[in-house]
Motif scaffolding. Structure first.
Motif, PDB file in Angstrom:
ATOM      1  N   VAL A 276      25.580  35.666  23.697  1.00 24.43           N
ATOM      2  CA  VAL A 276      27.029  35.646  23.841  1.00 24.43           C
ATOM      3  C   VAL A 276      27.662  34.761  22.772  1.00 24.43           C
ATOM      4  N   LEU A 277      27.123  33.562  22.606  1.00 25.74           N
ATOM      5  CA  LEU A 277      27.721  32.611  21.669  1.00 25.74           C
ATOM      6  C   LEU A 277      27.467  32.991  20.215  1.00 25.74           C
ATOM      7  N   ALA A 278      26.446  33.803  19.980  1.00 26.85           N
ATOM      8  CA  ALA A 278      26.191  34.271  18.615  1.00 26.85           C
ATOM      9  C   ALA A 278      27.292  35.215  18.138  1.00 26.85           C
TER      10      ALA A 278
ATOM     11  N   LEU B  55      42.533  25.586  28.566  1.00 24.99           N
ATOM     12  CA  LEU B  55      42.651  26.620  27.538  1.00 24.99           C
ATOM     13  C   LEU B  55      42.389  25.995  26.179  1.00 24.99           C
ATOM     14  N   VAL B  56      41.367  26.493  25.489  1.00 25.40           N
ATOM     15  CA  VAL B  56      41.033  25.971  24.164  1.00 25.40           C
ATOM     16  C   VAL B  56      41.364  27.023  23.113  1.00 25.40           C
ATOM     17  N   PRO B  57      41.864  26.615  21.958  1.00 20.98           N
ATOM     18  CA  PRO B  57      42.098  27.581  20.887  1.00 20.98           C
ATOM     19  C   PRO B  57      40.832  28.373  20.586  1.00 20.98           C
ATOM     20  N   ARG B  58      41.021  29.627  20.294  1.00 22.23           N
ATOM     21  CA  ARG B  58      39.889  30.535  20.093  1.00 22.23           C
ATOM     22  C   ARG B  58      38.904  29.987  19.057  1.00 22.23           C
ATOM     23  N   ARG B  59      39.404  29.323  18.053  1.00 19.32           N
ATOM     24  CA  ARG B  59      38.531  28.860  16.970  1.00 19.32           C
ATOM     25  C   ARG B  59      37.541  27.796  17.452  1.00 19.32           C
TER      26      ARG B  59
ATOM     27  N   ALA C 190      36.222  27.919  20.652  1.00 19.38           N
ATOM     28  CA  ALA C 190      35.642  28.399  21.908  1.00 19.38           C
ATOM     29  C   ALA C 190      34.123  28.241  21.961  1.00 19.38           C
ATOM     30  N   VAL C 191      33.433  28.601  20.901  1.00 22.65           N
ATOM     31  CA  VAL C 191      31.970  28.537  20.930  1.00 22.65           C
ATOM     32  C   VAL C 191      31.496  27.095  21.076  1.00 22.65           C
ATOM     33  N   GLU C 192      32.138  26.166  20.361  1.00 28.75           N
ATOM     34  CA  GLU C 192      31.771  24.753  20.496  1.00 28.75           C
ATOM     35  C   GLU C 192      32.076  24.234  21.894  1.00 28.75           C
ATOM     36  N   ALA C 193      33.204  24.639  22.433  1.00 29.56           N
ATOM     37  CA  ALA C 193      33.567  24.176  23.774  1.00 29.56           C
ATOM     38  C   ALA C 193      32.591  24.692  24.817  1.00 29.56           C
ATOM     39  N   LEU C 194      32.191  25.941  24.703  1.00 30.29           N
ATOM     40  CA  LEU C 194      31.220  26.492  25.645  1.00 30.29           C
ATOM     41  C   LEU C 194      29.861  25.818  25.485  1.00 30.29           C
ATOM     42  N   GLY C 195      29.514  25.482  24.256  1.00 31.20           N
ATOM     43  CA  GLY C 195      28.282  24.722  24.049  1.00 31.20           C
ATOM     44  C   GLY C 195      28.332  23.368  24.725  1.00 31.20           C
TER      45      GLY C 195
ATOM     46  N   PRO D  13      38.142  17.053  21.983  1.00 30.59           N
ATOM     47  CA  PRO D  13      38.093  17.412  20.555  1.00 30.59           C
ATOM     48  C   PRO D  13      38.515  18.851  20.274  1.00 30.59           C
ATOM     49  N   PHE D  14      38.587  19.668  21.329  1.00 31.24           N
ATOM     50  CA  PHE D  14      38.914  21.084  21.151  1.00 31.24           C
ATOM     51  C   PHE D  14      40.368  21.382  21.559  1.00 31.24           C
TER      52      PHE D  14
END
Length: 416
Positions: free
Chosen positions: A193-195, A293-297, A299-304, A367-368
């Protein structure tokens, strides 16, 4: 008036107000506002914090005359502020019309959802508030104001936190009715998913991922809602995950009887976009909610980051939903000028435990630029720095409510 003030929907807070006013006309509402020292508007009580609380008078607009007037030539519907989305949806469907978006629960009121920036899910689908074309509200001086899209103050007056006046009517954009096919996939690998998060969220008109974070390597469920008339198709598998053999509830082990139909069967938008059916009564007191709500840019870091906290999240959690929201231009919208990814937490009803954990969760997401949902539980109080038009909104609040009649302790803590 009545003194039976009661609690919010979840039962996690008792309102401090001494009375509730239920005016049956705009004139009665104006009289209430003129004569009150402090007032807050109360919707369907689906907020989890004290945004709607006051020490004086709560106002419910549910007794105002019901309105659902469709203006087909303008593609608009005018509704009374206390209308529930599920009721409005049925009216629109009967006339061959639809809203572009619905939240997961159709029982919430239009005014309450709009004022708090509530949303559904979809890469190209903005929040419910973005469909607002006009707002009509009564200010504390008893005057009726109307602002429409294009007016100077409009974009500050939609997601208003109830700070400018009490909403009485709202115009919403409508579109021709459409059909959705909903399919639930089980057991997606988080690494996959994160890839390519964009590819996963773009699979449907609306997509939501659910996880309990008990297994930080697996997304428990992907709910994919494909728009049939737009050529949307249902894949045989997603990252190796197959469709569930029967309808599912987002919570593991819970019956899906109250959920909207799945299994790829097509049906009207109002019966598929929400996760839950309008015909059932939502449970009371069985959950708490937070959302960021995190900016889309980011998202992957936030989910990590959430994966790294899975061991601390899961003991407090019922389920976490990950969904997307398109950007809009509304000053206090959590997707203001940015496509966003919502990280929604349905917690166990353990408020001390949740509130003890939230500072650490919010620090990890800081940070996000994570913006908390206005109607959910959050502890951060410097949220104004996350909104470029915050000072403009504060000035707007002062202009419409110079006596601070609509101000409450919650707003004061945020600096409004």
């Amino acid at each position: 008036m009545t003194t039976a003030v009661g609690t919010n929907w979840a039962g996690n807070l008792a309102y401090s107000a001494t009375e509730i006013a239920r005016p049956t006309s705009v004139e009665e509402l104006a009289d209430v506002l003129r004569g009150a020292s402090r007032v807050r508007a109360l919707g369907t009580r689906h907020s989890f914090n004290r945004i709607a609380d006051t020490h004086s008078t709560l106002v419910s607009v549910s007794a105002l005359p019901s309105v659902a007037d469709i203006f087909a030539d303008q593609r608009l519907v005018r509704v009374s502020a206390g209308t529930r989305y599920g009721d409005l949806a049925a009216e629109l469907q009967a006339g061959g019309w639809a809203l572009p978006n619905l939240a997961s629960l159709p029982h919430i009121s239009v005014a309450g959802a709009v004022a708090t920036g509530t949303h559904g899910s979809g890469d190209r689908v903005p929040s419910l508030a973005a469909s607002v074309a006009r707002v009509e509200f009564v200010t504390p001086d008893g005057d009726l104001h109307s602002l429409k899209r294009g007016d100077a103050d409009f974009e500050g007056a939609v997601v208003s936190l109830g700070a400018l006046g009490v909403m009485v009517a709202i115009d919403l954009d409508i579109v021709p009715s459409f059909e959705i096919a909903q399919t639930v996939f089980e057991g997606l690998p988080w690494d996959g998913v994160l890839a390519d998060l964009d590819a996963v969220t773009a699979l449907g008109y609306s997509t939501s991922m659910f996880t309990t974070w008990r297994d930080a390597d697996v997304v428990d469920q992907l709910w994919m809602k494909a728009r049939v008339d737009a050529g949307g198709t249902v894949p045989d598998e997603v990252l190796g995950a197959r469709p569930a053999p029967q309808d599912r509830h987002p919570l593991p082990g819970v019956s899906a009887v109250n959920c909207t139909p799945q299994q790829g069967s097509a049906g009207p938008w109002l019966d598929r976009l929400p996760h839950f059916r309008m015909g059932f009564q939502p449970s009371n007191g069985e959950e708490l909610q937070s959302e960021y709500l995190v900016p889309r840019r980011f998202a992957v870091e936030a989910l990590g980051t959430l994966r790294s906290l899975a061991g601390r999240i899961s003991p407090l959690l019922q389920v976490c939903e990950v969904r997307t929201v398109a950007s809009d231009g509304l000053w206090l919208s959590s997707s203001y000028e940015t496509d966003a990814v919502g990280l929604h937490f349905t917690w166990l009803p353990d408020q001390p435990g949740v509130e003890a954990f939230l500072p650490d969760l919010e620090a990890a997401l800081a940070p996000f630029d994570a913006r908390p949902h206005w109607g959910k539980l959050f502890v951060r109080r410097d949220v104004g720095r996350l909104y470029p038009r915050w000072s403009d909104f504060a000035a707007l609040r002062e202009r419409f409510d110079p006596r601070g009649v609509l101000r409450n302790d919650w707003m004061a803590e945020l600096g409004l």
